[in-house]
Design a protein around this motif. Structure first.
Motif, mmCIF file in Angstrom:
data_model
loop_
_atom_site.group_PDB
_atom_site.id
_atom_site.type_symbol
_atom_site.label_atom_id
_atom_site.label_comp_id
_atom_site.label_asym_id
_atom_site.label_seq_id
_atom_site.Cartn_x
_atom_site.Cartn_y
_atom_site.Cartn_z
ATOM 1 N N GLU A 1 0.835 -1.182 0.000
ATOM 2 C CA GLU A 1 0.000 0.000 0.000
ATOM 3 C C GLU A 1 0.883 1.250 0.000
ATOM 4 O O GLU A 1 2.024 1.209 0.481
ATOM 5 C CB GLU A 1 -0.898 0.021 1.236
ATOM 6 C CG GLU A 1 -2.014 -1.005 1.203
ATOM 7 C CD GLU A 1 -3.132 -0.623 0.230
ATOM 8 O OE1 GLU A 1 -3.224 0.568 -0.140
ATOM 9 O OE2 GLU A 1 -3.901 -1.517 -0.163
ATOM 10 N N PRO A 2 0.385 2.360 -0.525
ATOM 11 C CA PRO A 2 1.155 3.608 -0.452
ATOM 12 C C PRO A 2 1.437 3.995 0.989
ATOM 13 O O PRO A 2 0.726 3.607 1.913
ATOM 14 C CB PRO A 2 0.230 4.624 -1.133
ATOM 15 C CG PRO A 2 -0.665 3.810 -2.004
ATOM 16 C CD PRO A 2 -0.876 2.524 -1.276
ATOM 17 N N SER A 3 2.482 4.782 1.159
ATOM 18 C CA SER A 3 2.873 5.204 2.506
ATOM 19 C C SER A 3 1.913 6.270 3.033
ATOM 20 O O SER A 3 1.162 6.890 2.266
ATOM 21 C CB SER A 3 4.293 5.780 2.472
ATOM 22 O OG SER A 3 4.271 7.100 1.949
ATOM 23 N N PRO A 4 1.940 6.516 4.352
ATOM 24 C CA PRO A 4 1.089 7.582 4.921
ATOM 25 C C PRO A 4 1.373 8.957 4.337
ATOM 26 O O PRO A 4 0.495 9.823 4.359
ATOM 27 C CB PRO A 4 1.430 7.525 6.417
ATOM 28 C CG PRO A 4 1.924 6.129 6.656
ATOM 29 C CD PRO A 4 2.651 5.764 5.392
ATOM 30 N N HIS A 5 2.571 9.172 3.815
ATOM 31 C CA HIS A 5 2.926 10.488 3.295
ATOM 32 C C HIS A 5 1.991 10.900 2.159
ATOM 33 O O HIS A 5 1.465 12.018 2.143
ATOM 34 C CB HIS A 5 4.373 10.506 2.809
ATOM 35 C CG HIS A 5 5.379 10.227 3.872
ATOM 36 N ND1 HIS A 5 5.621 11.082 4.912
ATOM 37 C CD2 HIS A 5 6.205 9.155 4.069
ATOM 38 C CE1 HIS A 5 6.550 10.577 5.712
ATOM 39 N NE2 HIS A 5 6.918 9.418 5.218
ATOM 40 N N ILE A 6 1.787 9.997 1.199
ATOM 41 C CA ILE A 6 0.917 10.341 0.074
ATOM 42 C C ILE A 6 -0.547 10.184 0.465
ATOM 43 O O ILE A 6 -1.416 10.923 0.000
ATOM 44 C CB ILE A 6 1.275 9.500 -1.175
ATOM 45 C CG1 ILE A 6 0.546 10.056 -2.404
ATOM 46 C CG2 ILE A 6 0.975 8.031 -0.955
ATOM 47 C CD1 ILE A 6 1.020 9.426 -3.705
ATOM 48 N N HIS A 7 -0.831 9.236 1.357
ATOM 49 C CA HIS A 7 -2.209 9.039 1.790
ATOM 50 C C HIS A 7 -2.733 10.272 2.512
ATOM 51 O O HIS A 7 -3.907 10.666 2.343
ATOM 52 C CB HIS A 7 -2.308 7.814 2.695
ATOM 53 C CG HIS A 7 -3.694 7.553 3.186
ATOM 54 N ND1 HIS A 7 -4.720 7.202 2.342
ATOM 55 C CD2 HIS A 7 -4.232 7.611 4.432
ATOM 56 C CE1 HIS A 7 -5.828 7.039 3.043
ATOM 57 N NE2 HIS A 7 -5.558 7.291 4.318
ATOM 58 N N ASP A 8 -1.882 10.924 3.294
ATOM 59 C CA ASP A 8 -2.311 12.115 4.032
ATOM 60 C C ASP A 8 -2.704 13.250 3.088
ATOM 61 O O ASP A 8 -3.574 14.069 3.413
ATOM 62 C CB ASP A 8 -1.203 12.573 4.978
ATOM 63 C CG ASP A 8 -1.019 11.637 6.153
ATOM 64 O OD1 ASP A 8 -1.928 10.802 6.386
ATOM 65 O OD2 ASP A 8 0.021 11.729 6.840
ATOM 66 N N LEU B 1 -9.868 14.096 0.462
ATOM 67 C CA LEU B 1 -10.630 13.785 -0.736
ATOM 68 C C LEU B 1 -11.198 12.374 -0.748
ATOM 69 O O LEU B 1 -12.106 12.076 -1.519
ATOM 70 C CB LEU B 1 -9.753 13.978 -1.980
ATOM 71 C CG LEU B 1 -9.135 15.369 -2.160
ATOM 72 C CD1 LEU B 1 -8.210 15.369 -3.355
ATOM 73 C CD2 LEU B 1 -10.222 16.416 -2.351
ATOM 74 N N LEU B 2 -10.629 11.513 0.072
ATOM 75 C CA LEU B 2 -11.013 10.096 0.035
ATOM 76 C C LEU B 2 -11.478 9.639 1.397
ATOM 77 O O LEU B 2 -10.988 10.086 2.437
ATOM 78 C CB LEU B 2 -9.830 9.236 -0.410
ATOM 79 C CG LEU B 2 -9.256 9.493 -1.807
ATOM 80 C CD1 LEU B 2 -8.017 8.667 -2.006
ATOM 81 C CD2 LEU B 2 -10.289 9.160 -2.866
ATOM 82 N N ARG B 3 -12.365 8.730 1.387
ATOM 83 C CA ARG B 3 -12.774 8.045 2.611
ATOM 84 C C ARG B 3 -12.130 6.676 2.633
ATOM 85 O O ARG B 3 -12.442 5.831 1.800
ATOM 86 C CB ARG B 3 -14.291 7.892 2.688
ATOM 87 C CG ARG B 3 -15.054 9.184 2.904
ATOM 88 C CD ARG B 3 -16.512 8.877 3.059
ATOM 89 N NE ARG B 3 -17.295 10.090 3.320
ATOM 90 C CZ ARG B 3 -18.605 10.092 3.509
ATOM 91 N NH1 ARG B 3 -19.277 8.952 3.440
ATOM 92 N NH2 ARG B 3 -19.233 11.237 3.732
ATOM 93 N N ASP B 4 -11.244 6.488 3.587
ATOM 94 C CA ASP B 4 -10.586 5.199 3.765
ATOM 95 C C ASP B 4 -10.013 4.690 2.442
ATOM 96 O O ASP B 4 -10.357 3.613 1.943
ATOM 97 C CB ASP B 4 -11.577 4.158 4.308
ATOM 98 C CG ASP B 4 -10.838 2.906 4.797
ATOM 99 O OD1 ASP B 4 -11.504 1.850 4.862
ATOM 100 O OD2 ASP B 4 -9.641 2.992 5.112
ATOM 101 N N ALA B 5 -9.139 5.488 1.827
ATOM 102 C CA ALA B 5 -8.528 5.084 0.551
ATOM 103 C C ALA B 5 -7.559 3.935 0.706
ATOM 104 O O ALA B 5 -7.193 3.273 -0.250
ATOM 105 C CB ALA B 5 -7.775 6.277 -0.057
ATOM 106 N N ARG B 6 -7.144 3.653 1.916
ATOM 107 C CA ARG B 6 -6.187 2.572 2.123
ATOM 108 C C ARG B 6 -6.926 1.245 2.217
ATOM 109 O O ARG B 6 -8.011 1.162 2.740
ATOM 110 C CB ARG B 6 -5.384 2.802 3.406
ATOM 111 C CG ARG B 6 -4.477 4.018 3.303
ATOM 112 C CD ARG B 6 -3.767 4.287 4.597
ATOM 113 N NE ARG B 6 -2.853 3.195 4.929
ATOM 114 C CZ ARG B 6 -1.595 3.122 4.516
ATOM 115 N NH1 ARG B 6 -1.097 4.065 3.769
ATOM 116 N NH2 ARG B 6 -0.833 2.116 4.852
#
Length: 232
Positions: free
Chosen positions: A215-222, A227-232
């Motif tokens: 999965e992508p790291s928290p850096h890009i997820h943040d 814009l996203l709900r629970d994109a991870r």
């Protein structure tokens, strides 16, 4: 006094080998091509025995030395392409090498007007020699970092188009490099294009899952959290 730029030998290693003298292409046999490329990549004077061993690794030292003498003879005399320093060889100081200029761009991409062109070029594509591969591996990482720096320089200078181009070039070079995707996401968000930012993120996330099961790291997820709900 140094010769004018148009009269200098120009050695191209990026996107393929090419030698020009006075801006005219020169036919170079494969053995001499490898010799010039080796000296250009090594830069420091290289002992003849070391050069011969790297260039002709599958033969005896005596045969390799003979091949090296033959390649030097093919250069002709006098030559500004190769200099002899005691029992070592080095590329002539007058030779302009595109890869040397490209390497300078990795420390300060904005200093060269042709930085983008240099940083998006491959080093001697198709060459399989280990000494080329080692330099190619270094170049790949160095140019990726430089492209990201160049993208930020364009962005801060008010040039979003070229900022995108530099970031996209980094992504094409290494599709799994998160920092390059993050740069694109930031550019889309800065321009008020959240939908494009989401598409960029989702494309990267799908690729990362498929290729590495990660999965992508928290850096890009943040960046995407608003814009996203629970994109991870």
């Amino acid at each position: 006094m140094a010769p004018p730029d148009s009269a200098r030998p120009h050695l191209q290693l990026l996107d393929g080998f090419r030698l020009e003298l006075g801006r005219e292409p020169v036919h170079v046999v494969p053995g001499v091509q490898r010799l010039l490329a080796l000296l250009a990549l090594h830069r420091a004077p290289m002992p003849r025995g070391v050069a011969a061993g790297l260039l002709w690794p599958d033969t005896t030292a005596r045969r390799a030395a003979a091949c090296l003498r033959s390649s030097l003879w093919r250069l002709g005399k006098p030559t500004t392409l190769v200099a002899v320093v005691e029992d070592a060889l080095t590329l002539g100081t007058e030779v302009d090498v595109d890869f040397h200029r490209a390497c300078a761009c990795t420390t300060d991409p904005g200093a060269s007007p042709d930085a983008f062109t240099l940083l998006t070029a491959d080093l001697l594509p198709g060459w399989q020699q280990p000494w080329v591969q080692e330099e190619r591996d270094w170049w790949r990482q160095a140019r990726l970092r430089a492209l990201e720096v160049l993208s930020e320089q364009f962005r801060s200078g008010g040039d979003p188009h070229h900022a995108h181009q530099a970031a996209l070039a980094a992504v094409r070079t290494d599709p799994l490099r998160e920092s390059a995707h993050r740069t694109l996401v930031q550019l889309h968000l800065a321009e008020g294009n959240p939908a494009q930012a989401v598409r960029q993120y989702q494309s990267y996330r799908a690729l990362l899952r498929t290729e590495l099961g990660l999965e992508p790291s928290p850096h890009i997820h943040d960046l995407m959290r608003p814009l996203l709900r629970d994109a991870r």
